[in-house]
Design an enzyme around this catalytic site. Structure first.
Site, PDB file in Angstrom:
ATOM      1  N   GLY A 131      -9.124   7.064   5.593  1.00 16.32           N
ATOM      2  CA  GLY A 131      -9.178   6.465   6.910  1.00 16.32           C
ATOM      3  C   GLY A 131     -10.069   5.242   6.912  1.00 16.32           C
ATOM      4  O   GLY A 131     -10.560   4.783   5.867  1.00 16.32           O
ATOM      5  N   LEU A 132     -10.295   4.669   8.085  1.00 14.99           N
ATOM      6  CA  LEU A 132     -11.189   3.527   8.228  1.00 14.99           C
ATOM      7  C   LEU A 132     -12.603   3.991   7.889  1.00 14.99           C
ATOM      8  O   LEU A 132     -13.137   4.904   8.509  1.00 14.99           O
ATOM      9  CB  LEU A 132     -11.118   2.998   9.658  1.00 14.99           C
ATOM     10  N   VAL A 133     -13.210   3.342   6.892  1.00 11.31           N
ATOM     11  CA  VAL A 133     -14.475   3.823   6.326  1.00 11.31           C
ATOM     12  C   VAL A 133     -15.665   3.208   7.060  1.00 11.31           C
ATOM     13  O   VAL A 133     -15.776   1.982   7.181  1.00 11.31           O
ATOM     14  CB  VAL A 133     -14.558   3.490   4.820  1.00 11.31           C
ATOM     15  N   LYS A 179       0.829  -1.208   0.000  1.00  7.03           N
ATOM     16  CA  LYS A 179       0.000   0.000   0.000  1.00  7.03           C
ATOM     17  C   LYS A 179       0.863   1.257   0.000  1.00  7.03           C
ATOM     18  O   LYS A 179       0.555   2.244  -0.666  1.00  7.03           O
ATOM     19  CB  LYS A 179      -0.940  -0.012   1.207  1.00  7.03           C
TER      20      LYS A 179
END
Length: 223
Positions: free
Chosen positions: A84-86, A57
């Site tokens: 970010g964390l979705v 990544k």
């Protein structure tokens, strides 16, 4: 390379991951006291808990940015959006993986909870963002006349304890799992305002993201 070969693509917008943006110091001696677009996850063997996919990544985003226009105006307009964390709702008939991580303290899913702890250990806290804001951010980057480079896409920067406290307060019907990450030693400031400085406005705050994640899981029968 496909964009370059086409010869007609003006701007490439690459959906990246915030996993590529750890504020860890290169020598692993601790965290920097801020997190913004200058942060990159150190790529060395001392981060044994990083998977090969996590390394990729970071490498992939750096590689894409190399195709941005140079000082002679050659190249593509490249924008990377480390998200970010979705959280939030979904059109799918099941709970998306990222939402599963956000509600892992409610579902007691150990693998998902380990992912939450991983993010907190890597980043100091957990950047989160609503899926609707992610979509709007991509559209914003398409329509903006002058945008290039790296832009974090996250509206909140919170700890697993913050998530735990929210669920315990607003959803007493659940037995909320307690974490053990030492967040007191990670007083890192979220310093990224680049996307908002360009004019983007997030519509969802922390409470809305967490509540919509719970509502999503309830709707599909996950909880």
């Amino acid at each position: 390379m496909a964009c370059v070969r086409a010869g007609t693509v003006k701007r490439l917008i690459y959906t990246a991951s915030v996993v590529s943006a750890s504020p860890l110091k290169d020598d692993q001696s601790g965290f920097n006291d801020f997190m913004d677009e200058t942060c990159w996850t150190p790529l060395n063997d001392s981060l044994a808990y990083l998977s090969l996919d996590d390394f990729h990544k970071t490498l992939a985003e750096k590689h894409v940015l190399r195709y941005g226009k140079n000082e002679n105006g050659e190249g593509l307009e490249v924008v990377t959006l480390p998200c970010g964390l979705v959280g939030g709702d979904t059109l799918q008939s099941f709970t998306p993986g990222s939402v599963g991580v956000l509600i892992s303290q409610v579902t007691h899913n150990e693998n998902a909870f380990k992912s939450l702890e991983f993010l907190e250990n890597l980043l100091g806290k957990i950047p989160i963002v609503h899926v609707d804001d992610v979509c709007e951010a991509h559209i914003f980057c398409i329509e903006n006349d002058s945008i290039s480079g790296r832009y974090f896409c996250a509206s909140s920067y919170i700890s697993s304890k913050d998530i735990e406290d929210h669920y315990a307060l607003h959803y007493p019907e659940f037995n909320v799992k307690q974490g053990n990450v030492d967040v007191l030693k990670k007083d890192i400031k979220w310093s990224s305002t680049k996307l908002c400085d360009k004019g983007f406005v997030y519509k969802y705050d922390t409470k809305m993201i967490l509540d919509d994640s719970i509502n999503c899981a309830r709707r599909v029968g996950h909880i």
